[in-house]
Each structure stands twice: as structure tokens, then as C-alpha cells.
Design a protein around this motif. Structure first.
Motif, short mmCIF file in Angstrom:
data_model
loop_
_atom_site.label_atom_id
_atom_site.label_comp_id
_atom_site.label_asym_id
_atom_site.label_seq_id
_atom_site.Cartn_x
_atom_site.Cartn_y
_atom_site.Cartn_z
N UNK A 1 0.72 -1.13 0.03
CA UNK A 1 -0.05 -0.04 0.17
C UNK A 1 1.01 1.04 -0.06
N UNK A 2 0.35 2.30 -0.61
CA UNK A 2 1.03 3.63 -0.56
C UNK A 2 0.09 4.71 0.52
N UNK A 3 0.87 5.34 1.04
CA UNK A 3 0.61 6.24 1.94
C UNK A 3 1.10 7.56 1.90
N UNK A 4 0.49 8.58 1.62
CA UNK A 4 1.22 9.88 1.41
C UNK A 4 0.55 11.15 2.44
N UNK A 5 1.34 12.26 2.59
CA UNK A 5 0.69 13.35 3.28
C UNK A 5 0.56 14.30 2.28
N UNK A 6 -0.83 15.01 2.29
CA UNK A 6 -1.08 16.14 1.51
C UNK A 6 -1.99 17.18 1.96
N UNK A 7 -2.15 18.28 1.75
CA UNK A 7 -3.46 18.98 2.28
C UNK A 7 -3.87 19.90 1.20
N UNK A 8 -5.31 19.84 1.12
CA UNK A 8 -6.03 20.46 0.12
C UNK A 8 -6.36 19.48 -1.07
N UNK A 9 -7.64 19.80 -1.47
CA UNK A 9 -8.30 18.84 -2.25
C UNK A 9 -7.61 18.36 -3.62
N UNK A 10 -7.13 19.52 -4.04
CA UNK A 10 -6.05 19.26 -5.24
C UNK A 10 -4.95 18.33 -5.36
N UNK A 11 -4.27 18.45 -4.10
CA UNK A 11 -3.26 17.61 -4.06
C UNK A 11 -3.67 16.15 -3.57
N UNK A 12 -4.43 16.16 -2.78
CA UNK A 12 -5.25 14.70 -2.32
C UNK A 12 -5.65 14.21 -3.68
N UNK A 13 -6.41 14.80 -4.42
CA UNK A 13 -6.79 14.06 -5.74
C UNK A 13 -5.53 13.73 -6.71
N UNK A 14 -4.56 14.65 -6.83
CA UNK A 14 -3.17 14.22 -7.53
C UNK A 14 -2.65 12.80 -6.95
N UNK A 15 -2.47 12.74 -5.57
CA UNK A 15 -1.85 11.53 -5.07
C UNK A 15 -2.66 10.33 -5.37
N UNK A 16 -4.04 10.55 -5.03
CA UNK A 16 -5.02 9.40 -5.17
C UNK A 16 -5.09 8.78 -6.73
N UNK A 17 -4.94 9.97 -7.88
CA UNK A 17 -4.91 9.76 -9.08
C UNK A 17 -3.67 8.79 -9.39
N UNK A 18 -2.40 9.25 -8.71
CA UNK A 18 -0.97 8.44 -9.01
C UNK A 18 -1.25 7.26 -8.39
N UNK A 19 -2.16 6.81 -7.68
CA UNK A 19 -2.29 5.28 -6.90
C UNK A 19 -2.20 5.42 -5.50
N UNK A 20 -2.02 6.38 -4.87
CA UNK A 20 -2.08 6.69 -3.33
C UNK A 20 -3.20 5.81 -2.87
N UNK A 21 -3.05 4.92 -1.74
CA UNK A 21 -4.25 4.38 -1.30
C UNK A 21 -4.94 5.07 -0.08
N UNK A 22 -4.00 5.94 0.62
CA UNK A 22 -4.57 6.50 1.74
C UNK A 22 -3.65 7.84 1.90
N UNK A 23 -4.54 8.90 2.19
CA UNK A 23 -3.70 10.28 2.22
C UNK A 23 -4.07 11.01 3.61
N UNK A 24 -2.78 10.94 4.19
CA UNK A 24 -2.87 11.81 5.54
C UNK A 24 -2.97 13.24 5.48
N UNK A 25 -3.95 13.91 6.27
CA UNK A 25 -4.18 15.22 6.01
C UNK A 25 -2.99 16.06 6.88
#
Length: 159
Positions: free
Chosen positions: A10-34
Motif C-alpha cells: 500500500x501507498x500512504x502520502x501526506x498532503x493538504x488540499x483537495x487538489x493535492x489529495x486528488x493528485x496523489x490518489x490519481x497516482x495510485x496512493x491508497x491513503x492520504x494523511x491530511x
């Protein structure tokens, strides 16, 4: 390190803001920590993400040097999964590391590929990279190129 339903990684990334969260999810990140600059997530936030992922191995991209500590603290508290924190210091490094992810490779091979990437910390002199781009102001002669026909205006009158 296969991912997805029934996968082991699984991939887990940290990001804030809808645009960055969506970018990471589109790249295949499974979970984004705010979280992000001045909004550091807690160790508990990371553990919640690790628990959410149905994965044996988790690659984590903190995307801020101050957030890496919390990610590593959470890693030390998780016993049922292998957590690997990739020391990304900013969003571009996180994106670059995630793009270099290859599901068919082992955890160790993915980690090596991501941490040896030239855009990662300590992989280039003085931790700074300078690139001269043909269209940049650093190369004003090329900036004058007429992109419509690909002719450099400075050299088109020379015969």
C-alpha cells in the motif's frame, strides 16, 4: 509488492488540499494523511492510515522533513505490517517517488529506486538542483525562438 484488493502493498502520502489529495490518489496512493507545512499530522493519524490499508507492506511519503518524525514514530508502533518511510521533504519529491513505484518489484527494490532518485534528499550536491531549460530566462536566445515554425529568430537572418 503487489497492491490493490488482495495485494500485499500500500501507498500512504501526506498532503493538504483537495487538489493535492486528488493528485496523489490519481497516482495510485491508497491513503492520504491530511497535513503539510505548519499542519503536521500526529502519530495517531499515521497509525489510522496504516490500519486502514489492507496491506502487509506500506510505503509512506511524508512530503515534509518535519512530518517524517511522526511517520517514523507510527512505524515503530505498528507490529503487523512492514512500514517503510521514504524521506520525501516536499510534494514534488513525493510525486517523483510515487511515479517511480513499480508494483512488480519487491519492497526493497522499490525503496532503493525511490531513495536513489536524483530528486530525493542528499542525491545531488548541496541538496539543490539547477536545470537550464531551453524556454527558460536563463537561455534567452532560445526564448526568442518562433515556436510557430521552429525557427530561431536570431539565426534566421544568417545565410
Amino acid at each position: 509488492l503487489l497492491r490493490g484488493e488482495g495485494g500485499r502493498g500500500g501507498l500512504d502520502a501526506v498532503a493538504v488540499g483537495e487538489g493535492l489529495v486528488n493528485t496523489f490518489k490519481e497516482l495510485g496512493v491508497d491513503y492520504v494523511v491530511s497535513g503539510g507545512q505548519s499542519m503536521n499530522p500526529s502519530t495517531e493519524d499515521f497509525i489510522r492510515g496504516y490500519d486502514t490499508l489492507n496491506a502487509e507492506h506500506i510505503l509512506v511519503f511524508p512530503n515534509n522533513k518535519n512530518i517524517t518524525l511522526a511517520a517514523n514514530q507510527a512505524k515503530s508502533l505498528v507490529e503487523d505490517k512492514e512500514v517503510i518511510v521514504i524521506p520525501t521533504k516536499n510534494i514534488p519529491q513525493g510525486i517523483t517517488a510515487i511515479i517511480s513505484y513499480v508494483p512488480e518489484l519487491s519492497v526493497a527494490d522499490n525503496e532503493a529506486t525511490m531513495t536513489k532518485n536524483p530528486f530525493m534528499p542528499n542525491n545531488f550536491p548541496n541538496n539543490k538542483l539547477r536545470i537550464s531549460h531551453p524556454g527558460s530566462r536563463l537561455n534567452s536566445r532560445k526564448s526568442a525562438m518562433d515556436l510557430g515554425n521552429g525557427v530561431d529568430k536570431d539565426s534566421s537572418n544568417q545565410s
